[in-house]
Design a protein around this motif. Structure first.
Motif, PDB file in Angstrom:
ATOM      1  N   MET A 123       4.605  10.076  -6.844  1.00  0.00           N
ATOM      2  CA  MET A 123       5.930  10.520  -7.276  1.00  0.00           C
ATOM      3  C   MET A 123       6.105  10.394  -8.791  1.00  0.00           C
ATOM      4  O   MET A 123       6.690  11.286  -9.417  1.00  0.00           O
ATOM      5  CB  MET A 123       7.032   9.741  -6.552  1.00  0.00           C
ATOM      6  N   THR A 124       5.611   9.324  -9.383  1.00  0.00           N
ATOM      7  CA  THR A 124       5.749   9.199 -10.835  1.00  0.00           C
ATOM      8  C   THR A 124       4.883  10.234 -11.554  1.00  0.00           C
ATOM      9  O   THR A 124       5.284  10.754 -12.593  1.00  0.00           O
ATOM     10  CB  THR A 124       5.413   7.783 -11.341  1.00  0.00           C
ATOM     11  N   ILE A 161      -0.790  10.746 -19.591  1.00  0.00           N
ATOM     12  CA  ILE A 161      -1.308   9.588 -18.850  1.00  0.00           C
ATOM     13  C   ILE A 161      -0.567   8.318 -19.256  1.00  0.00           C
ATOM     14  O   ILE A 161      -0.201   7.505 -18.400  1.00  0.00           O
ATOM     15  CB  ILE A 161      -2.834   9.427 -19.054  1.00  0.00           C
ATOM     16  N   ASP A 162      -0.323   8.139 -20.543  1.00  0.00           N
ATOM     17  CA  ASP A 162       0.411   6.954 -21.007  1.00  0.00           C
ATOM     18  C   ASP A 162       1.823   6.912 -20.438  1.00  0.00           C
ATOM     19  O   ASP A 162       2.275   5.864 -19.958  1.00  0.00           O
ATOM     20  CB  ASP A 162       0.482   6.922 -22.535  1.00  0.00           C
ATOM     21  N   LYS A 163       2.525   8.030 -20.503  1.00  0.00           N
ATOM     22  CA  LYS A 163       3.897   8.095 -19.982  1.00  0.00           C
ATOM     23  C   LYS A 163       3.916   7.885 -18.477  1.00  0.00           C
ATOM     24  O   LYS A 163       4.791   7.216 -17.934  1.00  0.00           O
ATOM     25  CB  LYS A 163       4.555   9.430 -20.336  1.00  0.00           C
ATOM     26  N   TRP A 164       2.938   8.483 -17.795  1.00  0.00           N
ATOM     27  CA  TRP A 164       2.844   8.336 -16.343  1.00  0.00           C
ATOM     28  C   TRP A 164       2.626   6.871 -15.978  1.00  0.00           C
ATOM     29  O   TRP A 164       3.260   6.339 -15.074  1.00  0.00           O
ATOM     30  CB  TRP A 164       1.731   9.222 -15.808  1.00  0.00           C
ATOM     31  N   ARG A 188       4.200   1.825 -13.636  1.00  0.00           N
ATOM     32  CA  ARG A 188       4.294   0.369 -13.779  1.00  0.00           C
ATOM     33  C   ARG A 188       5.709  -0.135 -13.500  1.00  0.00           C
ATOM     34  O   ARG A 188       5.891  -1.226 -12.960  1.00  0.00           O
ATOM     35  CB  ARG A 188       3.840  -0.022 -15.183  1.00  0.00           C
ATOM     36  N   LEU A 189       6.700   0.658 -13.841  1.00  0.00           N
ATOM     37  CA  LEU A 189       8.084   0.279 -13.571  1.00  0.00           C
ATOM     38  C   LEU A 189       8.483   0.561 -12.123  1.00  0.00           C
ATOM     39  O   LEU A 189       9.271  -0.180 -11.531  1.00  0.00           O
ATOM     40  CB  LEU A 189       9.030   1.027 -14.517  1.00  0.00           C
ATOM     41  N   ALA A 190       7.964   1.631 -11.562  1.00  0.00           N
ATOM     42  CA  ALA A 190       8.383   2.063 -10.219  1.00  0.00           C
ATOM     43  C   ALA A 190       7.740   1.261  -9.092  1.00  0.00           C
ATOM     44  O   ALA A 190       8.392   0.988  -8.083  1.00  0.00           O
ATOM     45  CB  ALA A 190       8.064   3.546 -10.029  1.00  0.00           C
ATOM     46  N   TRP A 191       6.477   0.890  -9.245  1.00  0.00           N
ATOM     47  CA  TRP A 191       5.771   0.271  -8.121  1.00  0.00           C
ATOM     48  C   TRP A 191       6.401  -1.043  -7.651  1.00  0.00           C
ATOM     49  O   TRP A 191       6.634  -1.205  -6.446  1.00  0.00           O
ATOM     50  CB  TRP A 191       4.291   0.091  -8.444  1.00  0.00           C
ATOM     51  N   PRO A 192       6.716  -1.983  -8.528  1.00  0.00           N
ATOM     52  CA  PRO A 192       7.332  -3.220  -8.017  1.00  0.00           C
ATOM     53  C   PRO A 192       8.663  -2.967  -7.305  1.00  0.00           C
ATOM     54  O   PRO A 192       8.940  -3.559  -6.262  1.00  0.00           O
ATOM     55  CB  PRO A 192       7.535  -4.071  -9.280  1.00  0.00           C
ATOM     56  N   ALA A 193       9.466  -2.074  -7.872  1.00  0.00           N
ATOM     57  CA  ALA A 193      10.752  -1.758  -7.232  1.00  0.00           C
ATOM     58  C   ALA A 193      10.521  -1.125  -5.868  1.00  0.00           C
ATOM     59  O   ALA A 193      11.176  -1.481  -4.886  1.00  0.00           O
ATOM     60  CB  ALA A 193      11.562  -0.824  -8.129  1.00  0.00           C
ATOM     61  N   LEU A 227       0.813  -1.221   0.000  1.00  0.00           N
ATOM     62  CA  LEU A 227       0.000   0.000   0.000  1.00  0.00           C
ATOM     63  C   LEU A 227       0.843   1.266   0.000  1.00  0.00           C
ATOM     64  O   LEU A 227       0.569   2.205  -0.764  1.00  0.00           O
ATOM     65  CB  LEU A 227      -0.952   0.003   1.197  1.00  0.00           C
ATOM     66  N   MET A 228       1.868   1.319   0.839  1.00  0.00           N
ATOM     67  CA  MET A 228       2.709   2.511   0.908  1.00  0.00           C
ATOM     68  C   MET A 228       3.450   2.724  -0.407  1.00  0.00           C
ATOM     69  O   MET A 228       3.514   3.848  -0.914  1.00  0.00           O
ATOM     70  CB  MET A 228       3.700   2.404   2.068  1.00  0.00           C
ATOM     71  N   SER A 229       3.987   1.664  -0.979  1.00  0.00           N
ATOM     72  CA  SER A 229       4.702   1.802  -2.241  1.00  0.00           C
ATOM     73  C   SER A 229       3.753   2.186  -3.375  1.00  0.00           C
ATOM     74  O   SER A 229       4.129   2.941  -4.272  1.00  0.00           O
ATOM     75  CB  SER A 229       5.459   0.518  -2.573  1.00  0.00           C
ATOM     76  N   PHE A 230       2.514   1.696  -3.333  1.00  0.00           N
ATOM     77  CA  PHE A 230       1.531   2.060  -4.347  1.00  0.00           C
ATOM     78  C   PHE A 230       1.283   3.562  -4.334  1.00  0.00           C
ATOM     79  O   PHE A 230       1.376   4.232  -5.365  1.00  0.00           O
ATOM     80  CB  PHE A 230       0.218   1.306  -4.120  1.00  0.00           C
ATOM     81  N   ILE A 231       0.968   4.090  -3.156  1.00  0.00           N
ATOM     82  CA  ILE A 231       0.650   5.519  -3.043  1.00  0.00           C
ATOM     83  C   ILE A 231       1.852   6.379  -3.405  1.00  0.00           C
ATOM     84  O   ILE A 231       1.740   7.335  -4.183  1.00  0.00           O
ATOM     85  CB  ILE A 231       0.143   5.851  -1.618  1.00  0.00           C
TER      86      ILE A 231
END
Length: 72
Positions: free
Chosen positions: A19-20, A35-38, A43-48, A10-14
């Protein structure tokens, strides 16, 4: 353990979402493909971010407790 996993997700999602959005807007401005670029950045940032939050969470919590003890 369940608490750590859910909290990290949850914290990483928010944080990743906000931030992205901010960094994409700063770098590209509000264009037709914002929106597409965001979404690509998110999509790349959340798992990391989730892995980092889960792995470093206990260390950060301990460090926070030590800092608060010293300033109290």
């Amino acid at each position: 353990m369940k608490h750590r996993i859910v909290f990290s997700i949850l914290m990483s999602f928010i944080l990743s979402l906000l931030m992205t959005c901010w960094v994409t807007w700063i770098n590209l401005g509000w264009g037709s493909d914002f929106i597409d670029k965001w979404f690509i950045a998110f999509r790349l940032a959340w798992p990391a971010a989730a892995i980092i939050a889960f792995a470093l969470g206990p260390f950060i919590q301990l460090t926070t407790q030590q800092i608060v003890r010293k300033i109290s």
